[in-house]
Design a protein around this motif. Structure first.
Motif, mmCIF file in Angstrom:
data_model
loop_
_atom_site.group_PDB
_atom_site.id
_atom_site.type_symbol
_atom_site.label_atom_id
_atom_site.label_comp_id
_atom_site.label_asym_id
_atom_site.label_seq_id
_atom_site.Cartn_x
_atom_site.Cartn_y
_atom_site.Cartn_z
ATOM 1 N N THR A 1 0.827 -1.200 0.000
ATOM 2 C CA THR A 1 0.000 0.000 0.000
ATOM 3 C C THR A 1 0.863 1.251 0.000
ATOM 4 O O THR A 1 0.668 2.173 -0.795
ATOM 5 N N LEU A 2 1.826 1.239 0.886
ATOM 6 C CA LEU A 2 2.670 2.424 1.046
ATOM 7 C C LEU A 2 3.416 2.718 -0.249
ATOM 8 O O LEU A 2 3.425 3.847 -0.748
ATOM 9 N N TYR A 3 4.055 1.705 -0.806
ATOM 10 C CA TYR A 3 4.825 1.939 -2.025
ATOM 11 C C TYR A 3 3.918 2.398 -3.165
ATOM 12 O O TYR A 3 4.282 3.277 -3.943
ATOM 13 N N SER A 4 2.744 1.778 -3.268
ATOM 14 C CA SER A 4 1.857 2.199 -4.366
ATOM 15 C C SER A 4 1.473 3.656 -4.194
ATOM 16 O O SER A 4 1.427 4.417 -5.160
ATOM 17 N N LEU A 5 1.178 4.024 -2.945
ATOM 18 C CA LEU A 5 0.781 5.404 -2.711
ATOM 19 C C LEU A 5 1.933 6.346 -3.040
ATOM 20 O O LEU A 5 1.744 7.366 -3.704
ATOM 21 N N ILE A 6 3.121 5.975 -2.610
ATOM 22 C CA ILE A 6 4.266 6.853 -2.870
ATOM 23 C C ILE A 6 4.470 7.011 -4.370
ATOM 24 O O ILE A 6 4.598 8.123 -4.890
ATOM 25 N N LEU A 7 4.449 5.870 -5.075
ATOM 26 C CA LEU A 7 4.604 5.937 -6.527
ATOM 27 C C LEU A 7 3.537 6.821 -7.142
ATOM 28 O O LEU A 7 3.807 7.683 -7.972
ATOM 29 N N ALA A 8 2.300 6.585 -6.686
ATOM 30 C CA ALA A 8 1.187 7.331 -7.262
ATOM 31 C C ALA A 8 1.348 8.821 -7.008
ATOM 32 O O ALA A 8 1.123 9.641 -7.908
ATOM 33 N N LEU A 9 1.774 9.158 -5.803
ATOM 34 C CA LEU A 9 1.918 10.583 -5.501
ATOM 35 C C LEU A 9 3.079 11.175 -6.288
ATOM 36 O O LEU A 9 2.983 12.289 -6.805
ATOM 37 N N LEU A 10 4.147 10.394 -6.397
ATOM 38 C CA LEU A 10 5.308 10.898 -7.136
ATOM 39 C C LEU A 10 4.960 11.149 -8.601
ATOM 40 O O LEU A 10 5.463 12.075 -9.221
ATOM 41 N N ASN B 1 11.459 -13.010 -17.392
ATOM 42 C CA ASN B 1 12.839 -13.450 -17.539
ATOM 43 C C ASN B 1 13.807 -12.764 -16.606
ATOM 44 O O ASN B 1 14.934 -13.189 -16.466
ATOM 45 N N SER B 2 13.359 -11.674 -16.002
ATOM 46 C CA SER B 2 14.344 -10.925 -15.232
ATOM 47 C C SER B 2 14.261 -11.277 -13.761
ATOM 48 O O SER B 2 13.194 -11.310 -13.168
ATOM 49 N N GLN B 3 15.406 -11.522 -13.214
ATOM 50 C CA GLN B 3 15.537 -11.945 -11.824
ATOM 51 C C GLN B 3 15.037 -10.870 -10.860
ATOM 52 O O GLN B 3 15.386 -9.710 -10.996
ATOM 53 N N GLY B 4 14.275 -11.274 -9.901
ATOM 54 C CA GLY B 4 14.031 -10.384 -8.769
ATOM 55 C C GLY B 4 12.896 -9.404 -8.910
ATOM 56 O O GLY B 4 12.483 -8.799 -7.942
ATOM 57 N N TRP B 5 12.396 -9.227 -10.129
ATOM 58 C CA TRP B 5 11.342 -8.230 -10.301
ATOM 59 C C TRP B 5 9.985 -8.795 -9.937
ATOM 60 O O TRP B 5 9.072 -8.067 -9.602
ATOM 61 N N ILE B 6 9.830 -10.097 -10.109
ATOM 62 C CA ILE B 6 8.565 -10.722 -9.750
ATOM 63 C C ILE B 6 8.787 -11.427 -8.416
ATOM 64 O O ILE B 6 9.696 -12.244 -8.299
ATOM 65 N N PRO B 7 7.981 -11.117 -7.430
ATOM 66 C CA PRO B 7 8.250 -11.644 -6.089
ATOM 67 C C PRO B 7 8.285 -13.171 -6.005
ATOM 68 O O PRO B 7 9.081 -13.725 -5.265
ATOM 69 N N MET B 8 7.447 -13.866 -6.770
ATOM 70 C CA MET B 8 7.461 -15.324 -6.758
ATOM 71 C C MET B 8 7.295 -15.897 -5.363
ATOM 72 O O MET B 8 8.010 -16.812 -4.970
ATOM 73 N N MET C 1 11.419 -6.051 -5.493
ATOM 74 C CA MET C 1 10.304 -6.980 -5.661
ATOM 75 C C MET C 1 8.948 -6.278 -5.547
ATOM 76 O O MET C 1 7.961 -6.740 -6.102
ATOM 77 N N PHE C 2 8.927 -5.172 -4.839
ATOM 78 C CA PHE C 2 7.645 -4.479 -4.701
ATOM 79 C C PHE C 2 7.393 -3.491 -5.841
ATOM 80 O O PHE C 2 6.306 -2.954 -5.952
ATOM 81 N N PHE C 3 8.414 -3.285 -6.658
ATOM 82 C CA PHE C 3 8.271 -2.220 -7.644
ATOM 83 C C PHE C 3 7.111 -2.478 -8.611
ATOM 84 O O PHE C 3 6.204 -1.657 -8.744
ATOM 85 N N LEU C 4 7.127 -3.636 -9.258
ATOM 86 C CA LEU C 4 6.087 -3.887 -10.251
ATOM 87 C C LEU C 4 4.691 -3.960 -9.639
ATOM 88 O O LEU C 4 3.767 -3.311 -10.141
ATOM 89 N N PHE D 1 0.982 -11.571 -8.424
ATOM 90 C CA PHE D 1 2.409 -11.514 -8.142
ATOM 91 C C PHE D 1 2.810 -12.472 -7.024
ATOM 92 O O PHE D 1 3.949 -12.448 -6.572
ATOM 93 N N ALA D 2 1.873 -13.298 -6.584
ATOM 94 C CA ALA D 2 2.170 -14.255 -5.524
ATOM 95 C C ALA D 2 2.760 -13.579 -4.298
ATOM 96 O O ALA D 2 3.752 -14.022 -3.738
ATOM 97 N N LEU D 3 2.165 -12.469 -3.911
ATOM 98 C CA LEU D 3 2.601 -11.805 -2.691
ATOM 99 C C LEU D 3 1.721 -12.281 -1.550
ATOM 100 O O LEU D 3 0.502 -12.158 -1.622
ATOM 101 N N PRO D 4 2.297 -12.831 -0.521
ATOM 102 C CA PRO D 4 1.467 -13.367 0.550
ATOM 103 C C PRO D 4 0.929 -12.267 1.476
ATOM 104 O O PRO D 4 1.340 -12.140 2.615
ATOM 105 N N GLY D 5 0.021 -11.467 0.971
ATOM 106 C CA GLY D 5 -0.534 -10.377 1.782
ATOM 107 C C GLY D 5 -1.896 -10.726 2.344
ATOM 108 O O GLY D 5 -2.380 -11.849 2.216
ATOM 109 N N MET D 6 -2.505 -9.717 2.939
ATOM 110 C CA MET D 6 -3.803 -9.921 3.592
ATOM 111 C C MET D 6 -4.908 -10.248 2.597
ATOM 112 O O MET D 6 -5.792 -11.052 2.876
#
Ligand SMILES: Nc1ncnc2c1ncn2[C@@H]1O[C@H](COP(=O)(O)OP(=O)(O)OP(=O)(O)O)[C@@H](O)[C@H]1O
Ligand SMILES: Nc1ncnc2c1ncn2[C@@H]1O[C@H](COP(=O)(O)OP(=O)(O)OP(=O)(O)O)[C@@H](O)[C@H]1O
Ligand SMILES: [Mg+2]
Ligand SMILES: [Mg+2]
Lengths: 320, 278, 340, 491, 336
Positions: A104-113, A159-166, A182-185, A263-268
């Motif tokens: 949530t935080l990162y998305s908001l920051i990105l969105a505001l930026l 194909n790129s390492q680390g960008w998809i949390p997996m 991992m949170f970027f995308l 993104f297979a993120l184990p969130g709420m």
């Protein structure tokens, strides 16, 4: 101020009661039960076994009784055990909370930026071609289904390492760089649409503020354009943006289900989805309560931030 | 006065044109489709878009024509978004208008109910409702409609409260007008502007919500095509057959964009702040 | 002194707005004493002016007496009936006799209604309620004739308010107020929002209509010159109280209350010669908050003649001359001395 | 160039990362039902016997066994096997574990597999004798089930159950479990099989999207992933960066009828449907060819299975099907619902193809696509006319067919009651002679195909996608990941 | 010959592009401001008073507004062609402004002292601390009680009158040559208005500041100004010394205006004069004199020709009127 916060926290109580009632009974209205899900279509059980299982799954008592027992346990701080994993509910939820919070935080920051500068630029060039492009871009942002964007990202970055949390959550403390990567995308997938919202709000609010007399006053003082915009206009224009941001933050906390799924993120959100799918009542109930609490808390924080940003808002009735 | 304003607003017009194209597509799809959207062809699985085969948008994993399915899905999307919005709007406006107008206790009670609904994340709420009611198209409508109720309630309440302060309301009261009369003759006609904007935006989010639900397997059910469930099933194959995901996705984006453009344009037109007054 | 018929009598009117606090369970934490014990009478055929600075409770007074604001205390006797306690249906019936002209010509007309409908609306409502019995045709004819009387040509009937200038809108408002044939017009700053050249048109129009329809006016303004011109009696309000009341002539020639004096001396006079010679009485500070409970004279803080007792007791409105009342200890004392 | 291209000396990576689409649901081997849990139990516990990659029963904790008669089984245990807590395993643990499974209060799904065991005797510390109340030809096979793992009594008593702890004898020990994220297992240094396990650490990662699983292997985030989805496998097969292992599994996709509901109570109607279903087309469209057509016994159980085209009604024949329908009184067809769900087990894709194929004989099928929980609810309540299911088969015909199709079978949800079938299944259960049993089950397959209480469609492949650096992994064919023990990553 | 004017506005033209067409809000407006003098500008709402003055400092928003012609000479420098940098140096330092609505003219989210200090830092090169001290000093001068603590307040904590004083403090902080006050008291009560006018008067007299006083209140004009311009529909229709204007208004509009206000100094008037009709729509200005439709003395000539600015002799100085009535009179001679 302290008093105000306490009051606001107290107002949580009726919301939580309402939410818990709705959830508790609604969940049990969903056809199927945790026990059935547990048994699946492959397992045989004798009647004695079924009796035992029913007891274990809490299906042996009438719902109102269960509700009262549950609330009683809650008051003792006991959120119960997951019917799916048999683990205590609370630690599992608390484990996921940071992930949802970070997302949530990162998305908001990105969105505001992204959103605020674009909104400001757009408002300064109202009705020019650039403004038009900006707005259309913003509207496209609003129109993209999050999950679609996310799915396309997964294809593009598979194909790129680390960008998809997996499914591999690396906490910020563990490795900040990897964590951000991992949170970027996922954040972008959410933040993109929200950036559009921020942009629209910033633009509209700037347009309004730019017509205000105090902007004219600032100009008449001989302040350079940049300062007029950044100090005098933006400070005011940002106020409605705070409100929507807070509002969306509340939503995102429990609402990024699809993104967490893709993104297979184990969130709420994912936990909630699974819990619903598995009829894992204690987990669903606890999550919904936690989300509702967070929602109210986030709103409270938003109001506090708003009050900080806007001196006209008084949290306590002072004497004039 | 009204129509030319709309016609002169480029953004609103762009939106309107997009929407009309879709309406056209959905009308055409009732009478004619390039292929049978349900017919499967084992020998034509996952064909690339091509003029030669006539599958302009390619075929899906059952060899069904994607263009035909998108066209067929248009009416579904329209029906869902229009009826869900209508449902949410009717109930939400009703609640909001009374809450705003009556104020005091009634307001408190109505808005607390809306707040509780509000503190559920919308998708989660929709998922809940779908889970309870089962996967049927009309339940999708119900689920999205319920999600919309608090939004409409808030907006109409705010609009009513802002209007209540106007002197013409007092004027009507001083002329003996009763509560219902004022509501019907003075308040409702005057809150249409913000509501129209909200409605057009809701139409767009309904499409997104439906597709998100379908994506999670809770929306319109196969074999009937909806853009969301097309995307949902494309998920598995889109890595090597990207057209299965790209075209339904674009179908969603463009229609949602249409509603958003219209909504944004309408906001420009109806928002007095952005207009030269007097 | 000729005998005058009282049309409206207000006795000790109080309007307090509660100040609420709390989220769930609201509780009262005091009140805004917008109108704090106002009494006066309006005589048939006259124009009573109500002046005072912004926020002193002028609007609240007339909104309350028209039962558009909750009355905290007091009586409003209109032709002997107490409006404050009338039941809804009787109240509606009574509304026919008193009508309001509002201050803001922009917000007092429903932007979604046509001019003719605005003017005809009161008649339609009363017909619907069975209080009047007019046919739709009669209503329209009457509305058109009223518009004509107010200087609006019939060709405007189908237009919307936003197509009119402020002055024309105010005319629409006036036509509406007249449509039920009221006896009393409550005019809440009807010309404050208008330009000078338009203001005189409206004032003249009101004067003409008063003659033609035999109207009584309760006229609010903050512009003393307008009140002086339009009204034969004036009441000066300060912080929810009437501090002085007199016939226009008396008040302007011989203001007695220190506040009235300051007020009059603050009005700029469009005469550069007089301006240089005039002595000004400039008040310090601002109008204080009406939510503070003060036992003494409301003007105490700003008064340059204030005495210790002014802080403790509230002066009563006393008859000091023919048709001239003042609420100030300066005069009470004189009176007291005489008696002593 | 030769020198330059020579790879740096290959290095063994201590960790093997496995991607799975579902999180384990508890770890108590006697309690869990979920397939996803079984895959972790493969590595944490042992059973008396296990299946090898040819589906043969081979020794596990039992070094050897004797079957003096078809009611008596004697197992000789390995010596020196230690639980993760350090205590040595003895015959008492076997007795305790089997008794726990049999105790109704445990509510173990494994109970039905071995419910005919009437007596468990500890002969000595390393010998256990089982006595059956009735012959059960599939007993050995049943004992290979994860549900009949051997657990230490003290661990159960200390924790109530073993859902959250793992104290087995297996090659790996549970180190950390972050639900819905990862489970980390470390090598059991005392494991009884010499030289195993090969990797020091195994990490399971839960990644619900199958496409993401594949992407994970491609990008090197995962070393091995189990993937069900045919489409993804199809793509992976053409990808040189990964290795795809695929073979028909033990599960069977079926199209089932409610045999007591009109019109499917009429055998002719069922037969007509069976004749109209084209297995190879279903496989192509619903599984991208990743599977094999099968009859009542999963085709991969090579010893028993008969290919469907050699069984009655095994080939599509629309004319005959229409004739049958006409005979049954439905010359113009009829319409009915197919219950399915969008999960893999729920067979939505298959249902769509079936729906399409039945149009050929004039039947109108409506899909009743329900959420998985609803699906199970409908299944439990037998609230369906037809249904697409994925049945967990077995290499042992008795274990699979008896409970599914015997009129008293625990999961006979088709409401199928047929005396001939019952008799045959009872016979097969008692026979210990392989040739006699084979004859019995050949007949069973014929009868079931003919009477079509359900249509057995195909066995989907079991697929593992690995990175090219993974060595030593083998598939068994029932989804088990036992051979992860033999796998290592060498880069 | 007296000292040359400090500010000369010549033929200023400003227009707005709106949806319905082009509004010529200011049309060839010319006037001079003398050092230490107060120039009043009166006119009805929409007559172009504010736009004229905003144009002087180039504060017109583009779009929709645009200055299309004329000159604004300040110390012989044309502000309309000055560089952005030059104009920034003039705003707030040499020419400052106060606006009508004190409620909205102060930034609600910035502390009072900061808003005052801004100009000091900018134009006087003060350090922040120094500027704050100066700001507090200014608050004290304009009569804010307890300036030290009040400086830390936000605008909403001030009353309308106090806010307007802050505006004045801000405007006067750099001792400007010219103060433009755009209806500084319209939103205030009369008693507060008197306070504010007193304050402006005092500062003007002390600092020899020139003032441009915009108002629609002829009373304020009479009390404050030395010269007066009367505007109608974007033009100046009459320009005169204050005494001349009130004693013998020349333009029919000015006459009408003076007659149509109720006056406390002339009580007992039975009926006010009123100017018929309403101000014209600037979008559709008729040809000829813009006032002719409301004018009692309109002639044929008024319909077709726009009256030029005619110079008449006034009692103390020459005065100017734009009306055909005076075209043939002896005293009139068209301006070169
Ligand atoms: N609904 C309300 N709630 C609380 N306070 C109110 C309310 N309405 C008015 N007031 C307060 O009552 C006082 C009197 O208000 P009122 O509108 O009667 O003043 P007024 O004399 O008409 O002023 P103006 O000249 O500005 O119209 C003011 O202090 C105002 O703030
Ligand atoms: N931003 C704008 N867009 C379009 N027209 C404008 C704009 N600002 C001003 N105008 C027009 O310019 C004309 C002059 O306006 P201006 O504000 O100068 O009037 P004013 O004399 O100051 O009136 P007031 O007494 O109401 O302040 C008006 O007709 C107005 O409609
Ligand atoms: Mg008022
Ligand atoms: Mg102005």
């Amino acid at each position: 101020m302290g008093k105000y916060i306490i009051k606001r926290l107290l107002s949580l109580v009726p919301v939580l009661i309402g939410v818990s009632l709705i959830v508790f009974f609604l969940v049990r209205m969903i056809p199927g039960s945790a026990l059935q899900m547990y048994m699946g279509t492959q397992v045989e059980a004798t009647p004695e076994q079924m009796e035992e299982l029913k007891r274990l799954f809490g299906e042996d008592k009438p719902i109102p009784v269960l509700y009262i027992e549950w609330v009683g346990d809650l008051l003792k701080g006991d959120f119960g055990y997951s019917l799916r994993t048999g683990r205590p509910v609370l630690p599992d939820i608390l484990n996921r909370l940071p992930i949802s919070l970070e997302l949530t935080l990162y998305s908001l920051i990105l969105a505001l930026l992204i959103g605020i500068p674009l909104g400001v630029l757009s408002s300064l060039r109202q009705n020019t071609f650039g403004d038009f492009l900006n707005r259309v871009f913003g509207l496209i942002g609003l129109s993209l289904p999050q999950f679609w964007l996310a799915a396309l990202m997964v294809i593009a970055f598979s194909n790129s390492q680390g960008w998809i949390p997996m499914g591999n959550y690396i906490s910020l403390l563990q490795d900040p760089l990897k964590n951000l990567k991992m949170f970027f995308l996922p954040s972008l997938a959410i933040g993109f649409g929200f950036a559009a919202v921020v942009m629209r709000y910033t633009r509209n609010s700037m347009l309004e503020v730019l017509q205000m007399d105090y902007v004219r006053t600032a100009k008449a003082k001989g302040l350079p354009h940049r300062k007029v915009i950044l100090i005098h206009a933006l400070k005011n224009a940002i106020l409605p943006v705070i409100t929507v941001t807070g509002f969306n933050a509340g939503y995102l906390l429990g609402g990024s289900i699809v993104i967490e799924e893709v993104f297979a993120l184990p969130g709420m959100g994912r936990l909630a989805l699974y819990a619903i799918n598995q009829r894992d009542y204690p987990v669903i109930q606890a999550i919904v309560l936690v989300i509702a609490t967070l929602f109210v808390l986030v709103n409270l924080v938003t109001d506090l931030v708003y009050a900080l940003a806007d001196p006209r808002i008084r949290l306590v009735d002072e004497k004039r | 006065m009204k129509t030319p304003r709309l016609l002169r607003n480029k953004i609103a017009m762009a939106g309107l044109v997009l929407i009309l194209l879709y309406v056209l597509m959905s009308v055409v799809s009732l009478f004619w489709l390039p292929f049978d959207p349900l017919a499967m062809h084992a020998e034509q699985i996952l064909q690339q878009p091509s003029f030669a085969t006539g599958h302009l948008f390619g075929t899906d994993e059952f060899g069904r024509d994607i263009l035909s399915r998108i066209m067929k899905g248009t009416s579904v999307s329209f029906i869902i978004s229009v009826s869900a919005t209508a449902l949410g709007a009717v109930i939400g406006i009703f609640m909001g208008v009374w809450a705003g107008y009556l104020g005091g206790k009634a307001d408190n009670v109505i808005m607390r109910i809306a707040d509780i609904l509000f503190s559920f994340p919308s998708l989660l709420l929709a998922i809940f409702i779908m889970a309870v009611l089962g996967e049927h198209t009309y339940n999708v409508v119900l689920a999205i409609g319920i999600v919309y109720i608090p939004q409409f309630a808030r907006i109409s309440r705010g609009a009513i409260i802002a209007l209540k302060g106007n002197e013409f309301i007092r004027a009507a009261k001083s002329n003996g007008a009763g509560r219902n009369y004022i509501l019907a003759h003075h308040l409702l006609p005057n809150i249409t502007a913000p509501l129209i904007v909200q409605i057009s935006l809701s139409l767009s989010t309904a499409i997104l919500l439906e597709s998100a639900l379908s994506f999670l397997g809770l929306g319109v059910q196969p074999p009937n095509p909806s853009w969301g469930n097309m995307l949902s099933s494309a998920r598995k194959v889109m890595m090597f057959a990207p057209w299965t995901a790209v075209y339904p996705g674009l179908a969603i984006v463009l229609l949602v964009l249409g509603f958003n453009l219209l909504g944004d344009g309408l906001r420009d037109i109806l928002d007095p702040r952005l207009r030269n007054v007097r | 002194m000729q005998k005058r018929d009282v049309l409206l009598e207000i006795r000790d009117l109080k309007v307090h707005f509660p100040l609420e606090k709390g989220i769930l369970f609201k509780k009262n934490v005091g009140s805004v004493r917008a109108v704090d014990g106002v009494s006066f009478s309006v005589y048939k055929g006259e124009s009573l002016g109500l002046v005072g600075e912004s926020g002193c409770g002028k609007s609240t007074t007339i909104m309350a007496l028209a039962r558009l604001e909750r009355i905290t205390e007091g009586q409003v006797l209109f032709e002997g009936k107490d409006l404050a306690t009338l039941k809804a249906e009787e109240l509606t019936r009574a509304r026919k006799d008193f009508q309001i002209i509002f201050q803001d010509p922009y917000s007092s007309l429903d932007p979604r209604m046509r001019v003719l409908d605005i003017v005809a609306e009161p008649m339609r409502i009363f017909t619907k309620k069975g209080i009047l019995s007019l046919s739709e045709k009669e209503i329209e004819e009457k509305a058109l004739s009223l518009m004509d009387k107010c200087g609006l040509s019939a060709s405007y009937a189908k237009r919307y308010p936003h197509e009119f200038s402020g002055g024309q809108r105010q005319r629409i408002g006036i036509a509406r107020a007249l449509s039920l044939g009221p006896k009393l017009i409550l005019a809440d700053e009807p010309v404050s929002a208008l330009d000078v050249s338009i203001q005189s048109q409206i004032l003249n129009l009101l004067k003409d209509l008063q003659k033609e329809f035999d109207l009584t006016f309760l006229f609010i303004a903050h512009d003393l010159s307008v009140v002086e011109y339009f009204c034969n009696r004036v009441a000066v309000m300060y912080l929810g109280n009437i501090v002085e009341m007199a016939s226009s002539n008396a008040l302007y020639k011989d203001p007695m209350h220190p506040y009235t004096k300051a007020l009059l001396s603050a009005v700029p006079i469009p005469d550069p010669v007089a301006a240089t010679t005039r002595k000004r009485l400039i008040l310090k500070g601002d109008v204080p908050s009406p939510s503070v409970v003060r036992p003494g004279c409301p003007f105490f803080e700003r008064c340059h003649m204030a005495m210790p007792m002014c802080k403790e007791r509230k002066p009563r409105l006393l008859e000091v001359g023919e048709d001239h009342q003042v609420a100030c200890f300066l005069y009470e004392k004189v009176e007291g001395d005489v008696h002593a | 160039a030769g020198v330059a291209e020579q790879a740096p000396t290959a290095q063994k990576s201590p960790t093997l990362t496995i991607g799975v689409s579902q999180e384990a649901v508890g770890l108590d081997p006697h309690i869990v039902t979920a397939f996803s849990s079984m895959r972790r139990l493969d590595l944490l516990y042992n059973r008396l016997v296990r299946l090898d990659d040819n589906m043969q029963v081979v020794p596990d904790l039992a070094e050897s066994w004797e079957i003096p008669n078809n009611l008596t089984y004697i197992f000789h245990l390995r010596k020196g096997v230690k639980f993760h807590n350090g205590r040595e395993l003895t015959a008492d643990d076997v007795k305790y574990s089997l008794e726990r499974v049999l105790d109704p209060a445990t509510a173990s799904p494994g109970r039905s597999y071995i419910s005919t065991i009437s007596k468990i005797e500890v002969v000595d510390a390393y010998t256990v004798k089982l006595t059956l109340s009735a012959p059960l030809a599939s007993l050995l096979d049943a004992l290979t089930s994860n549900n009949i793992s051997i657990v230490p009594k003290e661990a159960v008593q200390a924790n109530g159950n073993l859902q959250r702890v793992a104290v087995g004898t297996g090659p790996y020990m549970l180190q950390e479990w972050v639900v819905d994220n990862s489970m980390t297992l470390v090598k059991n240094p005392n494991y009884f099989e010499a030289g195993l396990p090969k990797s020091d650490q195994i990490i399971f990662r839960v990644i619900p999207e199958e496409a993401s699983l594949y992407a994970g292997v491609r990008s090197g985030n995962l070393d091995l992933a189990t993937i069900n989805d045919g489409a993804t496998i199809r793509q992976a097969k053409s990808d040189k960066n990964v290795v795809v292992m695929s073979k028909p599994g033990m599960n069977v996709r079926v199209f089932s009828f409610n045999n007591q509901k009109k019109p499917f109570d009429d055998i002719r109607v069922r037969q007509a449907v069976a004749l109209a279903l084209d297995r190879s087309e279903i496989l192509t469209m619903a599984e991208y060819g990743m599977g094999a057509a099968t009859g009542p016994i999963p085709i991969s159980a090579k010893v028993w299975a008969i290919s469907p085209d050699k069984l009655p009604l095994g080939k599509t024949d629309y004319a005959k099907a229409k004739q049958l329908l006409a005979d049954a009184g439905y010359p113009n067809g009829f319409s009915f619902d197919i219950v399915c769900s969008s999960t893999y087990e729920g067979g939505l894709a298959v249902a769509q193809v079936v729906q399409n194929q039945l149009k050929n004989i004039g039947l109108t099928a409506n899909l009743d696509v329900v959420e998985w929980g609803n699906y199970i609810d409908r299944w439990v309540k037998r609230d369906f006319a037809t249904m697409v299911e994925l049945r967990g088969g077995s290499s042992e015909p008795d274990r699979f067919l008896y409970r599914s199709l015997h009129s008293t079978g625990g999961v006979n949800n088709f409401m199928y009651k047929d005396a001939e079938t019952d008799a045959l299944l009872e016979l097969g259960r008692e026979q210990t002679d392989p040739a006699q049993r084979k004859a019995t089950y050949d007949k069973v397959q014929e009868v079931l195909s003919e009477k079509a209480p359900l249509v057995f469609l195909y066995s989907p492949n079991e697929n593992q996608v690995t990175s090219p650096y993974v060595e030593g992994f083998k598939q068994i064919g029932n989804g088990s990941l036992y051979y992860v023990t033999h796998a290592q990553v060498i880069k | 010959m007296k000292e040359s004017p400090i500010l000369q506005v010549e033929a200023l033209m400003t227009e707005f592009k709106t949806e319905r067409g082009i509004v010529n809000a200011v049309n060839k407006v010319s006037f001079d401001v003398e050092r230490g003098q107060t120039l009043g500008i009166v006119g009805e709402s929409g007559s172009g008073k504010s736009v004229t003055n905003l144009s002087i400092l180039r504060l017109i928003e583009f779009p929709p507004g645009r200055i299309t012609g004329g000159k604004v000479l300040f110390h012989d420098k044309d502000l309309l062609t000055a560089t952005e940098h030059e104009i920034l140096g003039i705003r707030g330092k040499h020419i400052s402004m106060i606006f009508q609505d004190p409620l909205t003219s102060l930034n609600p989210v910035i502390k009072i002292w900061k808003q005052i200090a801004e100009a000091l830092i900018l134009h006087q090169g003060m350090k922040k601390k120094e500027a704050k001290m100066q700001a507090i000093e200014l608050l004290r001068i304009i009569g804010i009680p307890d300036p030290q603590t009040r400086a830390e307040c936000y605008p909403h904590q001030f009353s309308g009158g106090m806010r307007q004083r802050v505006m004045i403090a801000m405007a006067l902080s750099c001792n400007p040559d010219i103060l433009i006050a755009d209806e500084p008291t319209t939103a205030l009560d009369v008693t507060i208005q008197a306070q504010i006018l007193e304050l402006i008067r005092a500062r003007r007299d002390q600092q020899q500041t020139s003032v441009i006083m915009i108002t629609h209140d002829l009373g304020v004009i009479a009390e404050m100004c030395d010269q007066v311009c009367v505007m109608y529909a974007g033009r100046i229709v009459e320009k005169a010394d204050v005494l001349d204007l009130f004693q013998s208004p020349k333009h029919p509009y000015t006459q009408g205006l003076l007659d149509s206000i109720p006056r406390l100094d002339r009580t007992g008037v039975e009926r006010l004069h009123s100017i018929k009709g309403s101000p014209p729509d600037l979008l559709h200005l008729p040809e000829g004199c813009p006032f002719r439709e409301r004018c009692d003395k309109a002639m044929n000539r008024c319909v077709s020709e726009l009256p030029p600015e005619l110079v008449l002799d006034g009692s103390s100085s020459p005065r100017k009127v734009a009306c055909w009535l005076y075209a043939d009179k002896e005293e009139a001679h068209a301006k070169a």
